[in-house]
Design a protein around this motif. Structure first.
Motif, PDB file in Angstrom:
ATOM      1  N   ILE A  63       0.650  -1.290   0.031  1.00  0.00           N
ATOM      2  CA  ILE A  63       0.048  -0.025   0.153  1.00  0.00           C
ATOM      3  C   ILE A  63       0.684   1.331  -0.057  1.00  0.00           C
ATOM      4  O   ILE A  63       0.475   2.231  -0.780  1.00  0.00           O
ATOM      5  CB  ILE A  63      -0.988  -0.021   1.054  1.00  0.00           C
ATOM      6  N   SER A  68      -1.405  -1.297  -5.940  1.00  0.00           N
ATOM      7  CA  SER A  68      -2.944  -1.926  -5.283  1.00  0.00           C
ATOM      8  C   SER A  68      -3.082  -3.344  -5.980  1.00  0.00           C
ATOM      9  O   SER A  68      -3.622  -4.193  -5.201  1.00  0.00           O
ATOM     10  CB  SER A  68      -4.016  -1.102  -6.187  1.00  0.00           C
ATOM     11  N   SER A  72      -3.810  -6.029  -3.075  1.00  0.00           N
ATOM     12  CA  SER A  72      -4.798  -7.000  -2.947  1.00  0.00           C
ATOM     13  C   SER A  72      -4.500  -8.323  -3.025  1.00  0.00           C
ATOM     14  O   SER A  72      -5.304  -9.113  -2.336  1.00  0.00           O
ATOM     15  CB  SER A  72      -5.853  -6.693  -4.539  1.00  0.00           C
TER      16      SER A  72
END
Length: 112
Positions: A63, A68, A72
């Motif tokens: 992060i 991303s 994820s």
């Protein structure tokens, strides 16, 4: 995360081997299968919780790097491993702890 060049120096593997060796030694002292089950579940959860810590750190770092995609992926793995940890905890609470407590009491307190 693709930018990171990570090398393993074997420290984690050595720690894992030490945890397993200590657990095997403790299991060897357990005459009752339910007590051995407690040690085994505890050992597995030590490994799982180490992985939870690692995945949490890597996810946070992803992060911070504004990745991303990796955040994820790591977050999904983190949730999966937390679920596994919860399943082991539920198994221990539902089945193993009750049996082992009874057998521990009978073994160490002469059936009191």
């Amino acid at each position: 995360m693709d930018q990171l060049k990570m090398e393993t120096n074997g420290d984690a593997d050595q720690q894992g081997q030490l945890i397993w060796k200590k657990s095997r030694r403790l299991m060897d002292y357990c005459n009752d299968p339910s007590l051995r089950d407690v040690v085994l579940i505890n050992t597995l959860q030590k490994f799982i919780r180490h992985k939870i810590n690692l995945l949490g750190t890597l996810s946070s770092y992803a992060i911070e790097l504004d990745s991303s995609k990796w955040a994820s992926i790591l977050h999904k793995q983190l949730e999966d491993i937390k679920s596994l940890d919860n399943q082991f905890s539920e198994l221990a609470e539902r089945e193993i702890n009750k049996k082992s407590h009874r057998n521990f009491t009978l073994t160490f307190f002469g059936g009191l």
